[in-house]
Design an enzyme around this catalytic site. Structure first.
Site, PDB file in Angstrom:
ATOM      1  N   GLY A 157      35.474  42.440  48.198  1.00 23.10           N
ATOM      2  CA  GLY A 157      36.277  41.555  47.362  1.00 23.10           C
ATOM      3  C   GLY A 157      37.062  40.538  48.183  1.00 23.10           C
ATOM      4  O   GLY A 157      37.294  39.408  47.738  1.00 23.10           O
ATOM      5  N   ASP A 168      41.690  45.502  40.394  1.00 22.50           N
ATOM      6  CA  ASP A 168      41.699  46.893  39.957  1.00 22.50           C
ATOM      7  C   ASP A 168      41.309  47.744  41.159  1.00 22.50           C
ATOM      8  O   ASP A 168      40.169  48.181  41.293  1.00 22.50           O
ATOM      9  CB  ASP A 168      40.689  47.032  38.807  1.00 22.50           C
TER      10      ASP A 168
END
Lengths: 277, 277
Positions: A140, A157
């Site tokens: 990410g 998340d």
């Protein structure tokens, strides 16, 4: 024989759940993954020994990390989820009819595979697919370093800031989120416990405030997590979460989130407000 | 040597705190009383093995059980506390300048004595006394059976409905509260966890609704209690907690309660609302 699994929530506090059955334990390239079936929480996922989600209370975390920011933005079409390997956040995001594309970037493909097998109620979108949903197994942080002017809402998340999640709790990452958002975009991140991670929360909040013009923290009650209360922090370029006209929100069948909580979740106890001064 | 104290929050879930020192263990006429000094919660009181309060988070319970109902009533002068042996609720109630008289009826004098010795930060009113404050060691149920048309606010600060607290969770007791209140009075009771005591909560709520024209439940986040979220239920003859004009409330130096929470604490997650249908 009674089998109990204990998580040290702090070095001096532990929560123990009686276990029916150990369904899976394995090591991925990134972490230890375990799925236990417990009497109180049902099936639950632990990463490196830390409880992540359970059938008993997953709806609270997933509804609150998804619907609150999605309803702060008046028309989110392009959404990014960083992490979220169990699929619960994606399951909630695709329910918003205006959404056109949901990308999810999860670093650990093994988590996705394990959740699809053992937590299918949570992983519906991963199992069945969805025409709006696009999964990428990758880092990410790298993804964000390259993204630009693209997303309406980014949902981080992630697991705790130890192990693979560490780089997601930095000013550099928040600056990347800022750049990756459209001119009226916003992001949200799970920011741990207001009781047991105060110095972390304080630092993150300041880091986000330094980059975004609007920063707000909200709470949800999640028994699985330390102290039972969890923080989420929003960084927003334009829309203020406190300015949402909740009367105009559509009805959504949920088990925790509702129109009243959309705003009242931002009402913080005095000791939390004082952390942010 | 590491000493840990574990409370079974349910038969399949336990919370364990590492103990510095056992300060007191004794048996009263009613229950086993223990005070432990723990690393995470500081000094804490347990009755019959159940955590009641701790130096770490007592302010949350006491501020929320006291200030919320005290601010629903526009002018509470005569207040009754049933239970509350540690003195924390009385400490908060006497802070309201309009209050003329605070009676407290605690069944177990030994709890009062132990708290005065080991939890003096909580027991200030018990230790120093207060011109408005009157302590009676006696049975709250008997006291209520005789009281009539007398109180503005009744606060039922009791332990769980097992042991000496059992009779405080009955329709008979709620009818006695109703009779003991003035024509515009209200009462509040701690009504356990919305996660782990759902059938109890559902029954109490219905029992209170059957007696009072206005019934409302609110929540506070208390890490010491099962699941970390605790319910309080108000039965009111006239004033609706949702109708309070929070802008008119006086400022009060607190660590948890504030004007926003006065109302937002009543915003319930959907699964709790559905329990009450």
């Amino acid at each position: 024989m009674e089998l109990w699994y204990s998580e040290f929530q702090t070095k001096d506090l532990s929560l123990s759940a009686r276990v029916k059955e150990t369904l899976y334990v394995g090591k991925s390239d990134f972490q230890e993954i375990a799925v236990l079936d417990t009497f109180e929480f049902g099936r639950m996922l632990a990463l490196d020994g830390v409880f992540q989600t359970s059938i008993f209370d997953e709806f609270i975390y997933h509804e609150m990390i998804a619907h609150v920011p999605m309803f702060v933005h008046p028309n989110p079409r392009n959404v990014l989820i960083i992490g979220g390997g169990d699929g619960g956040t994606a399951r909630e995001v695709v329910r918003h009819p205006g959404v056109e594309r949901v990308e999810m970037v999860e670093i650990d493909g093994a988590v996705v595979d394990v959740c699809k097998k053992f937590l299918p109620e949570i992983s519906t979108v991963l199992i069945n697919g969805h025409d709006k949903f696009h999964l990428k197994i990758g880092d990410g942080i790298d993804h964000m370093a390259q993204a630009e002017d693209n997303y309406d809402v980014i949902i981080v998340d992630c697991s705790d800031p130890i192990g693979p999640g560490e780089g997601l709790f930095t000013s550099k990452f928040y600056a990347d989120c800022y750049r990756a958002l459209k001119a009226d975009g916003l992001f949200v991140q799970q920011t741990e416990s207001p009781f047991y991670h105060q110095s972390l929360l304080k630092r993150l909040r300041k880091d986000i405030e330094n980059i975004f013009p609007i920063t707000r923290t909200y709470l949800a009650q999640i028994p699985l997590y330390p102290g039972g209360t969890h923080c989420f922090t929003v960084g927003s370029k334009k829309y203020d979460p406190l300015a949402v006209d909740t009367a105009t929100l559509p009805d959504l069948k949920t088990r925790y989130w509702n129109k009243e909580l959309q705003k009242s979740a931002f009402a913080l106890p005095t000791f939390v407000q004082e952390l942010f001064k």
